[in-house]
Design a protein around this motif. Structure first.
Motif, PDB file in Angstrom:
ATOM      1  N   ASP A 109      49.703  68.694  68.927  1.00 58.61           N
ATOM      2  CA  ASP A 109      48.611  68.957  67.734  1.00 58.61           C
ATOM      3  C   ASP A 109      48.789  68.383  66.521  1.00 58.61           C
ATOM      4  O   ASP A 109      49.616  68.985  65.745  1.00 58.61           O
ATOM      5  CB  ASP A 109      48.319  70.345  68.054  1.00 58.61           C
ATOM      6  CG  ASP A 109      46.915  70.706  67.027  1.00 58.61           C
ATOM      7  OD1 ASP A 109      46.214  69.893  66.987  1.00 58.61           O
ATOM      8  OD2 ASP A 109      46.744  71.866  66.903  1.00 58.61           O
ATOM      9  N   ARG A 149      42.494  68.107  70.478  1.00 58.91           N
ATOM     10  CA  ARG A 149      41.364  68.460  70.714  1.00 58.91           C
ATOM     11  C   ARG A 149      40.598  67.556  71.508  1.00 58.91           C
ATOM     12  O   ARG A 149      40.001  67.630  72.623  1.00 58.91           O
ATOM     13  CB  ARG A 149      40.508  69.084  69.473  1.00 58.91           C
ATOM     14  CG  ARG A 149      39.380  69.682  69.991  1.00 58.91           C
ATOM     15  CD  ARG A 149      38.446  69.877  68.617  1.00 58.91           C
ATOM     16  NE  ARG A 149      39.283  70.756  67.587  1.00 58.91           N
ATOM     17  CZ  ARG A 149      39.056  72.129  67.484  1.00 58.91           C
ATOM     18  NH1 ARG A 149      38.100  72.663  68.332  1.00 58.91           N
ATOM     19  NH2 ARG A 149      39.689  72.950  66.855  1.00 58.91           N
ATOM     20  N   ASP A 161      48.880  76.061  78.013  1.00 58.86           N
ATOM     21  CA  ASP A 161      48.136  76.658  76.719  1.00 58.86           C
ATOM     22  C   ASP A 161      48.492  78.225  76.281  1.00 58.86           C
ATOM     23  O   ASP A 161      48.621  78.710  75.258  1.00 58.86           O
ATOM     24  CB  ASP A 161      46.713  76.541  77.257  1.00 58.86           C
ATOM     25  CG  ASP A 161      46.234  74.966  77.251  1.00 58.86           C
ATOM     26  OD1 ASP A 161      47.004  74.319  76.763  1.00 58.86           O
ATOM     27  OD2 ASP A 161      45.052  74.903  77.819  1.00 58.86           O
ATOM     28  N   TRP A 162      48.829  78.910  77.592  1.00 49.52           N
ATOM     29  CA  TRP A 162      49.163  80.384  77.300  1.00 49.52           C
ATOM     30  C   TRP A 162      50.378  80.370  76.307  1.00 49.52           C
ATOM     31  O   TRP A 162      50.572  81.242  75.430  1.00 49.52           O
ATOM     32  CB  TRP A 162      49.393  81.079  78.414  1.00 49.52           C
ATOM     33  CG  TRP A 162      47.925  81.348  79.200  1.00 49.52           C
ATOM     34  CD1 TRP A 162      46.656  81.604  78.624  1.00 49.52           C
ATOM     35  CD2 TRP A 162      47.879  81.657  80.583  1.00 49.52           C
ATOM     36  NE1 TRP A 162      46.002  82.082  79.508  1.00 49.52           N
ATOM     37  CE2 TRP A 162      46.545  81.882  80.862  1.00 49.52           C
ATOM     38  CE3 TRP A 162      48.711  81.695  81.680  1.00 49.52           C
ATOM     39  CZ2 TRP A 162      46.222  82.343  82.067  1.00 49.52           C
ATOM     40  CZ3 TRP A 162      48.154  81.926  83.043  1.00 49.52           C
ATOM     41  CH2 TRP A 162      46.919  82.290  82.951  1.00 49.52           C
ATOM     42  N   ILE A 211      52.052  78.129  74.512  1.00 55.50           N
ATOM     43  CA  ILE A 211      51.873  77.529  73.256  1.00 55.50           C
ATOM     44  C   ILE A 211      50.874  78.555  72.153  1.00 55.50           C
ATOM     45  O   ILE A 211      51.578  78.460  71.007  1.00 55.50           O
ATOM     46  CB  ILE A 211      51.186  76.115  73.299  1.00 55.50           C
ATOM     47  CG1 ILE A 211      52.364  75.254  73.989  1.00 55.50           C
ATOM     48  CG2 ILE A 211      50.834  75.728  71.811  1.00 55.50           C
ATOM     49  CD1 ILE A 211      51.661  73.874  74.162  1.00 55.50           C
ATOM     50  N   SER A 212      50.033  79.228  72.829  1.00 54.39           N
ATOM     51  CA  SER A 212      49.328  80.052  71.971  1.00 54.39           C
ATOM     52  C   SER A 212      50.018  81.074  71.464  1.00 54.39           C
ATOM     53  O   SER A 212      49.938  82.006  70.255  1.00 54.39           O
ATOM     54  CB  SER A 212      48.032  80.493  72.672  1.00 54.39           C
ATOM     55  OG  SER A 212      48.034  81.405  73.685  1.00 54.39           O
ATOM     56  N   SER A 213      51.021  81.694  72.419  1.00 50.27           N
ATOM     57  CA  SER A 213      51.884  82.800  72.272  1.00 50.27           C
ATOM     58  C   SER A 213      53.050  82.588  71.310  1.00 50.27           C
ATOM     59  O   SER A 213      53.938  83.386  70.918  1.00 50.27           O
ATOM     60  CB  SER A 213      52.376  83.398  73.477  1.00 50.27           C
ATOM     61  OG  SER A 213      51.361  84.117  74.203  1.00 50.27           O
ATOM     62  N   ALA A 270      53.037  80.995  68.570  1.00 52.80           N
ATOM     63  CA  ALA A 270      52.586  81.425  67.058  1.00 52.80           C
ATOM     64  C   ALA A 270      52.528  79.794  66.365  1.00 52.80           C
ATOM     65  O   ALA A 270      52.101  78.867  66.701  1.00 52.80           O
ATOM     66  CB  ALA A 270      53.370  82.325  66.461  1.00 52.80           C
ATOM     67  N   ASP A 271      53.078  79.731  65.195  1.00 54.01           N
ATOM     68  CA  ASP A 271      53.266  78.527  64.446  1.00 54.01           C
ATOM     69  C   ASP A 271      54.189  77.464  64.973  1.00 54.01           C
ATOM     70  O   ASP A 271      54.433  76.531  64.207  1.00 54.01           O
ATOM     71  CB  ASP A 271      53.251  78.982  63.046  1.00 54.01           C
ATOM     72  CG  ASP A 271      52.188  79.786  62.436  1.00 54.01           C
ATOM     73  OD1 ASP A 271      51.100  79.506  63.109  1.00 54.01           O
ATOM     74  OD2 ASP A 271      52.360  80.747  61.631  1.00 54.01           O
ATOM     75  N   GLN A 299      49.983  85.372  83.686  1.00 51.97           N
ATOM     76  CA  GLN A 299      49.622  85.183  82.099  1.00 51.97           C
ATOM     77  C   GLN A 299      50.588  85.942  81.321  1.00 51.97           C
ATOM     78  O   GLN A 299      50.950  85.195  80.244  1.00 51.97           O
ATOM     79  CB  GLN A 299      48.285  85.653  81.733  1.00 51.97           C
ATOM     80  CG  GLN A 299      47.791  85.355  80.473  1.00 51.97           C
ATOM     81  CD  GLN A 299      46.533  85.670  80.373  1.00 51.97           C
ATOM     82  OE1 GLN A 299      45.578  85.842  81.078  1.00 51.97           O
ATOM     83  NE2 GLN A 299      46.071  85.605  78.920  1.00 51.97           N
ATOM     84  N   ARG A 359      52.887  84.508  78.363  1.00 57.04           N
ATOM     85  CA  ARG A 359      52.858  84.893  76.898  1.00 57.04           C
ATOM     86  C   ARG A 359      54.494  85.231  76.728  1.00 57.04           C
ATOM     87  O   ARG A 359      54.914  84.924  75.338  1.00 57.04           O
ATOM     88  CB  ARG A 359      51.940  85.992  76.663  1.00 57.04           C
ATOM     89  CG  ARG A 359      50.584  85.430  77.006  1.00 57.04           C
ATOM     90  CD  ARG A 359      49.386  85.937  76.367  1.00 57.04           C
ATOM     91  NE  ARG A 359      48.249  85.458  76.821  1.00 57.04           N
ATOM     92  CZ  ARG A 359      47.603  84.405  76.125  1.00 57.04           C
ATOM     93  NH1 ARG A 359      48.201  83.837  75.049  1.00 57.04           N
ATOM     94  NH2 ARG A 359      46.496  84.190  76.545  1.00 57.04           N
ATOM     95  N   GLY A 375      56.182  82.194  75.683  1.00 57.31           N
ATOM     96  CA  GLY A 375      56.003  81.763  74.251  1.00 57.31           C
ATOM     97  C   GLY A 375      56.756  82.668  73.146  1.00 57.31           C
ATOM     98  O   GLY A 375      57.009  82.097  72.146  1.00 57.31           O
TER      99      GLY A 375
END
Length: 197
Positions: free
Chosen positions: A30, A66, A99-100, A102-104, A106-107, A180, A184, A187
């Motif tokens: 991203d 995106r 995606d799970w 990477i979203s977990s 955080a930054d 899932q 997480r 992540g």
């Protein structure tokens, strides 16, 4: 992040390896790959694309994840089903798991990449020149990741053989056998590790 090239220099060097236009997918991230100190590494992309990798690249801002993901969804939806199949999930198990994770995380800036940049639905279809790791080696040697999460035996073996000095977490392939919650948890573990450097 010392000694990193500019995005324009990075683009030039990568283009010399994969060409332009290119049906290879050397990475997904991203924005700018230059800030990614964590890599998630598999063997090769499973979903081929009719779109040129460079359509999602801008030398001012980096990779447009995106726009790439919208294209991925559209192409996946229109791809013919394999014989005997009656349906396809909108996204692959591996992509959903990524995606799970990477979203977990955080930054934490994460680069999704593979040992080989050429996409094939099955690893056995990786033949001849497709089994060159030049793009991956360029990414490792240029971006100098502090942590690599290698999923699947081939990715783990490559990291251990070629980059034993890079801290590597070896896990089973993301395509099956993960929940899932496990994604997480991984992540969160990546974020903790990344916080240490």
């Amino acid at each position: 992040m010392n000694n990193l090239p500019s995005l324009a220099e990075f683009e030039q060097r990568l283009e010399a390896i994969i060409g332009r236009p290119s049906d290879q997918r050397p990475f997904v991230c991203d924005g700018s790959p230059l800030g990614c100190r964590v890599f998630i590494v598999g063997l090769n992309p499973a979903s081929a694309s009719e779109r040129d990798f460079w359509e999602f690249w801008d030398c001012e801002t980096g990779f447009n994840k995106r726009a790439w993901f919208e294209s991925y969804l559209a192409e996946r939806a229109k791809r013919p089903l394999k014989p005997g199949k009656t349906r396809r999930n909108p996204i692959s198990n591996t992509r959903r798991f990524l995606d799970w994770v990477i979203s977990s995380a955080a930054d934490t800036r994460i680069l999704e990449t593979n040992i080989y940049a050429s996409p094939t639905e099955d690893a056995k279809d990786l033949t001849g020149s497709m089994r060159r790791s030049r793009a991956f080696d360029f990414l490792v040697e240029t971006l100098k990741p502090r942590l690599v999460v290698a999923h699947g035996n081939d990715a783990v073996d490559h990291m251990r053989a070629k980059y034993p000095e890079v801290q590597t977490i070896a896990v089973k392939h993301f395509s099956r056998g993960w929940s899932q919650q496990a994604a997480r948890d991984l992540g969160l573990s990546i974020a903790r590790e990344a916080g240490a450097f």
